[in-house]
Write a protein that holds these residues in place. Sequence first.
Motif, PDB file in Angstrom:
ATOM      1  N   PHE A 203       0.839  -1.204   0.000  1.00 23.66           N
ATOM      2  CA  PHE A 203       0.000   0.000   0.000  1.00 23.66           C
ATOM      3  C   PHE A 203       0.875   1.256   0.000  1.00 23.66           C
ATOM      4  O   PHE A 203       2.057   1.198   0.347  1.00 23.66           O
ATOM      5  N   ALA A 204       0.271   2.361  -0.359  1.00 22.42           N
ATOM      6  CA  ALA A 204       1.015   3.612  -0.422  1.00 22.42           C
ATOM      7  C   ALA A 204       1.448   4.059   0.968  1.00 22.42           C
ATOM      8  O   ALA A 204       2.432   4.774   1.121  1.00 22.42           O
ATOM      9  N   SER A 205       0.727   3.631   2.012  1.00 21.27           N
ATOM     10  CA  SER A 205       1.130   3.970   3.371  1.00 21.27           C
ATOM     11  C   SER A 205       0.640   2.892   4.334  1.00 21.27           C
ATOM     12  O   SER A 205      -0.271   2.118   4.022  1.00 21.27           O
ATOM     13  N   GLU A 206       1.237   2.876   5.506  1.00 17.27           N
ATOM     14  CA  GLU A 206       0.835   1.941   6.560  1.00 17.27           C
ATOM     15  C   GLU A 206      -0.631   2.203   6.933  1.00 17.27           C
ATOM     16  O   GLU A 206      -1.395   1.266   7.176  1.00 17.27           O
ATOM     17  N   LEU A 224      -0.109  -5.757  11.963  1.00 22.62           N
ATOM     18  CA  LEU A 224       1.343  -5.933  12.099  1.00 22.62           C
ATOM     19  C   LEU A 224       1.989  -4.548  12.092  1.00 22.62           C
ATOM     20  O   LEU A 224       1.861  -3.811  11.114  1.00 22.62           O
ATOM     21  N   VAL A 225       2.696  -4.206  13.171  1.00 24.35           N
ATOM     22  CA  VAL A 225       3.075  -2.800  13.348  1.00 24.35           C
ATOM     23  C   VAL A 225       4.570  -2.509  13.160  1.00 24.35           C
ATOM     24  O   VAL A 225       5.001  -1.368  13.365  1.00 24.35           O
ATOM     25  N   ASP A 226       5.367  -3.520  12.733  1.00 26.66           N
ATOM     26  CA  ASP A 226       6.814  -3.287  12.704  1.00 26.66           C
ATOM     27  C   ASP A 226       7.427  -3.255  11.313  1.00 26.66           C
ATOM     28  O   ASP A 226       8.604  -3.542  11.148  1.00 26.66           O
ATOM     29  N   THR A 227       6.637  -2.921  10.300  1.00 29.30           N
ATOM     30  CA  THR A 227       7.201  -2.916   8.950  1.00 29.30           C
ATOM     31  C   THR A 227       8.214  -1.782   8.788  1.00 29.30           C
ATOM     32  O   THR A 227       9.262  -1.954   8.150  1.00 29.30           O
ATOM     33  N   TYR A 228       7.921  -0.604   9.362  1.00 27.15           N
ATOM     34  CA  TYR A 228       8.858   0.519   9.265  1.00 27.15           C
ATOM     35  C   TYR A 228       9.346   0.878  10.669  1.00 27.15           C
ATOM     36  O   TYR A 228      10.288   0.269  11.160  1.00 27.15           O
ATOM     37  N   ASP A 229       8.672   1.802  11.343  1.00 26.75           N
ATOM     38  CA  ASP A 229       9.062   2.160  12.708  1.00 26.75           C
ATOM     39  C   ASP A 229       7.987   1.630  13.655  1.00 26.75           C
ATOM     40  O   ASP A 229       6.805   1.996  13.530  1.00 26.75           O
ATOM     41  N   THR A 230       8.402   0.773  14.592  1.00 18.08           N
ATOM     42  CA  THR A 230       7.410   0.030  15.376  1.00 18.08           C
ATOM     43  C   THR A 230       6.517   0.945  16.213  1.00 18.08           C
ATOM     44  O   THR A 230       5.287   0.786  16.221  1.00 18.08           O
ATOM     45  N   GLU A 231       7.115   1.912  16.934  1.00 12.39           N
ATOM     46  CA  GLU A 231       6.255   2.747  17.786  1.00 12.39           C
ATOM     47  C   GLU A 231       5.281   3.583  16.961  1.00 12.39           C
ATOM     48  O   GLU A 231       4.105   3.734  17.332  1.00 12.39           O
TER      49      GLU A 231
ATOM     50  N   GLY B 435      14.272   7.198   0.882  1.00 16.90           N
ATOM     51  CA  GLY B 435      12.902   7.620   0.620  1.00 16.90           C
ATOM     52  C   GLY B 435      11.982   7.267   1.772  1.00 16.90           C
ATOM     53  O   GLY B 435      11.164   8.077   2.210  1.00 16.90           O
ATOM     54  N   ILE B 436      12.149   6.047   2.301  1.00 14.37           N
ATOM     55  CA  ILE B 436      11.296   5.626   3.421  1.00 14.37           C
ATOM     56  C   ILE B 436      11.587   6.495   4.641  1.00 14.37           C
ATOM     57  O   ILE B 436      10.675   6.964   5.325  1.00 14.37           O
ATOM     58  N   GLU B 437      12.875   6.715   4.914  1.00 17.35           N
ATOM     59  CA  GLU B 437      13.232   7.480   6.105  1.00 17.35           C
ATOM     60  C   GLU B 437      12.760   8.925   6.000  1.00 17.35           C
ATOM     61  O   GLU B 437      12.424   9.548   7.007  1.00 17.35           O
ATOM     62  N   HIS B 442       5.677   7.260   6.678  1.00  7.28           N
ATOM     63  CA  HIS B 442       6.069   5.857   6.573  1.00  7.28           C
ATOM     64  C   HIS B 442       5.490   5.147   5.370  1.00  7.28           C
ATOM     65  O   HIS B 442       5.223   3.969   5.412  1.00  7.28           O
ATOM     66  N   ARG B 443       5.307   5.879   4.331  1.00  8.06           N
ATOM     67  CA  ARG B 443       4.849   5.200   3.121  1.00  8.06           C
ATOM     68  C   ARG B 443       5.996   4.418   2.507  1.00  8.06           C
ATOM     69  O   ARG B 443       7.159   4.807   2.610  1.00  8.06           O
ATOM     70  N   SER B 444       5.704   3.322   1.877  1.00  2.00           N
ATOM     71  CA  SER B 444       6.737   2.609   1.130  1.00  2.00           C
ATOM     72  C   SER B 444       7.070   3.494  -0.063  1.00  2.00           C
ATOM     73  O   SER B 444       6.250   4.256  -0.560  1.00  2.00           O
ATOM     74  N   VAL B 445       8.289   3.436  -0.500  1.00  4.97           N
ATOM     75  CA  VAL B 445       8.738   4.384  -1.504  1.00  4.97           C
ATOM     76  C   VAL B 445       8.465   3.865  -2.901  1.00  4.97           C
ATOM     77  O   VAL B 445       8.748   2.723  -3.226  1.00  4.97           O
ATOM     78  N   LEU B 446       7.889   4.700  -3.669  1.00  2.74           N
ATOM     79  CA  LEU B 446       7.559   4.325  -5.030  1.00  2.74           C
ATOM     80  C   LEU B 446       8.564   4.977  -5.959  1.00  2.74           C
ATOM     81  O   LEU B 446       8.489   6.164  -6.254  1.00  2.74           O
ATOM     82  N   GLN B 447       9.551   4.226  -6.349  1.00  2.29           N
ATOM     83  CA  GLN B 447      10.556   4.756  -7.270  1.00  2.29           C
ATOM     84  C   GLN B 447       9.920   4.898  -8.651  1.00  2.29           C
ATOM     85  O   GLN B 447       9.103   4.076  -9.047  1.00  2.29           O
ATOM     86  N   PRO B 448      10.329   5.924  -9.353  1.00  4.45           N
ATOM     87  CA  PRO B 448       9.786   6.098 -10.708  1.00  4.45           C
ATOM     88  C   PRO B 448      10.237   4.935 -11.609  1.00  4.45           C
ATOM     89  O   PRO B 448      11.259   4.353 -11.378  1.00  4.45           O
TER      90      PRO B 448
END
Lengths: 448, 448
Positions: A203-206, A224-231, B435-437, B442-448
């Motif tokens: 998805f585009a975002s959590e 599931l809450v730990d894909t990026y930053d858990t808190e 990109g994620i950071e 916290h969206r997953s990064v969509l590279q072009p």
Amino acid sequence: MSDATTTDLYEVTMAMSYLREGMTAPATFSLFVRDLPPGRGFLIAAGTESALDHLSGLRVGPEDVDAFASALHRPPADLEPLLGMEFTGRVRAVPEGRVVLAGEPLLEVTAPLPQAQLVETYVLSLLSHQTAIASKAVRCVLAAAGHPVVDFSLRRAHGPQAGFQAARLGALTGFAGTSNVAAATALGIPAVGTMAHSYVEAFASEDDAFRAFARCHPGPVTLLVDTYDTEEGVRLAARVLRDLDRGPGSAVRLDSGDLAVLAARARTILDGAALPDVRIVASGGLDEYAVDDLVRSGAPIDTYAVGTRVGVAADAPYLDSAYKMVQFDGRPVMKLSSAKVTSPGPKQVYRRPGRPDVIALADEPAPDGGVALLETVMDKGRRTAEPAALEQSRARCAADLAGLPSAALRIRNPVAPRAMTSERLDALTARVRQGIEDLASHRSVLQP
Amino acid sequence: MSDATTTDLYEVTMAMSYLREGMTAPATFSLFVRDLPPGRGFLIAAGTESALDHLSGLRVGPEDVDAFASALHRPPADLEPLLGMEFTGRVRAVPEGRVVLAGEPLLEVTAPLPQAQLVETYVLSLLSHQTAIASKAVRCVLAAAGHPVVDFSLRRAHGPQAGFQAARLGALTGFAGTSNVAAATALGIPAVGTMAHSYVEAFASEDDAFRAFARCHPGPVTLLVDTYDTEEGVRLAARVLRDLDRGPGSAVRLDSGDLAVLAARARTILDGAALPDVRIVASGGLDEYAVDDLVRSGAPIDTYAVGTRVGVAADAPYLDSAYKMVQFDGRPVMKLSSAKVTSPGPKQVYRRPGRPDVIALADEPAPDGGVALLETVMDKGRRTAEPAALEQSRARCAADLAGLPSAALRIRNPVAPRAMTSERLDALTARVRQGIEDLASHRSVLQP
């Protein structure tokens, strides 16, 4: 080919020879575990139900004979004596779920010698594997100290069959659920599951991911809450669950990092969001040691999901099991080879409250207060009762655990109780051993 | 139920959500082992053939839908979107038998997202299990240093399926035979077998037992000599084999005690009996460490039979494997959770003689002298070639072993070579991570 060919070749060559020599008198073989692996204070008997299924259905068909002949490079006619062979014997076994100790027979087979020999490999394989897994799984239940434990092991079990058994044996020893759909539906175990990291990443975002999941799945959800930053993930989950009024019964899952620390922070965040009913599920490489540490640390984890290490019994993936002939044609038999001595005669195990088990000869009377563990489960090749229901075995397991000393139940450095042997068994062992040693010809001793 | 239900429940809940959201664009998942277990200098790829069989036959039928619905406590109608789903994707994989290293994809799946997700559990289970066993078995072949190794693992494998695979993977990595009749006949592996201690015990004397066995089995025989006194057993075997003129091709088997000492005494006895052609087979709890010790001690053992510890890969019964989404709808994806970072994008692995492997993006040109490990094995849900013959995989394994540095091949304290990553892969990983950071959301990064 039927599963008659799922056997070691030597069972076939021995059976051929027995038939040729007319050695079809009844033989009793005893299946037991010589010593417990380090880290085990007891074993949980398992595998008997699968073994009885195998024995009930066993029949050497023409295609099996062809396979045997091909393996031996012999004409099929040489294997004809095996054609049509079925298992017509008697089986006594410790019911699944019961506690067993080193040296205690889990199962005894009495059948015409060729049959009793032919079934060795398959039966030994089933009981060794399933008892090893059940004996690992039960330790997770003990470590969790009342918290639910669920099975996530399918993906690293040794194939689909082993995964099914891991789910079954988890439930048998007290797990609250399994992620394995086939096992859950076939056995009536609660199915459990959440989402993978890939789901969140898709998805585009959590936030989008959590809301899409909730959209598809009414009722309680586990996020599931730990894909990026858990808190941040926990905060987001709290917001989504509150927005959608889906708190009660829902949960967040932690799958990486310092689970004790993250669980404490997650609990604070959830409580701060007025979501005291949202539970915390922990997973990620857990076994009984990790669960024990987390429970002792007071981590606010509600449910423990164990997988890989439990499904393969990682610290003890096999047992030192044996299937040994103890009687042939009415004569007790034993083996004396270096460091692998066995004891002769068909046996019974008696359990006595507060006192050591007694391994006795099968025809001895029960000692005071002793209850027999081995029950007749098959006669003339047919089950003497319906297969045990999972609930029944689970109850047996729980009851037997309650009777074990606390040192046996410890997660770290457990002390395994030792069974005693009866005076009559000791006397027979001494007599048979002396007889073998006396005979320069090394004949096996034929007791009258 | 078909084996579509042999899956974690979460694959189903995710697939339902993807279908509901219309997220059916192609996704690529990469299956790899993060780190090698201690005691492994490399892995042998295995499980792909079973995985392709599963994917070819996968179809979600009405009974599967019912099982999913039952597991989820939802009406079957809610699961209708899954009905009839088959695997229509593409698979690239390292052929079975090839050496692979930490981080190198063993297999990549590209399919509509719901399909690619749904197959995760089953495919991961097959490759993890089979690669773990093959990577153990090959070390026995290395330790035996040219002596034949045979598989006796069926009785302690994790069920009949796992036993079949242990026999297959032994043969794939160079074993000379297996005791498993089903595997031997199905796969054309030489079947091997001798007799059990119970066989010797069933006769009035060891002499009677040996002669009866020879009577039933013309040609070379293997006699088990350690039921009572091993040296006496060898002398007796020598006498029987000489009397019957059955020396050449025959063997004695030692299954207990100090195998190096007993083998030396057995050799002396056999040579003294003018039976230099009678071989010595050793068994009993052997693994690559024990075989290595015996070979280095100069023990005159001709054939090593390994079983239990190899069939369950006792010191490393599971691998730290992962099936991670690396691309969705054309966009590279990765995960940043604590200590489990993955790298984005479909990949290729290039092997270069005398230089480290390179893990590159799938669309990069091969580096100088690099040969691609991942081959397209399935397209539009169908195999692109016949299943690899066992002989072919075995030859691949032998060829790849020859290319490994000696430190990787060591039995004790092996040093695993590390693959490099290509500059383009490193750059993409850095870009996606940044990109994620950067994204507070916290969206997953969509590279072009």
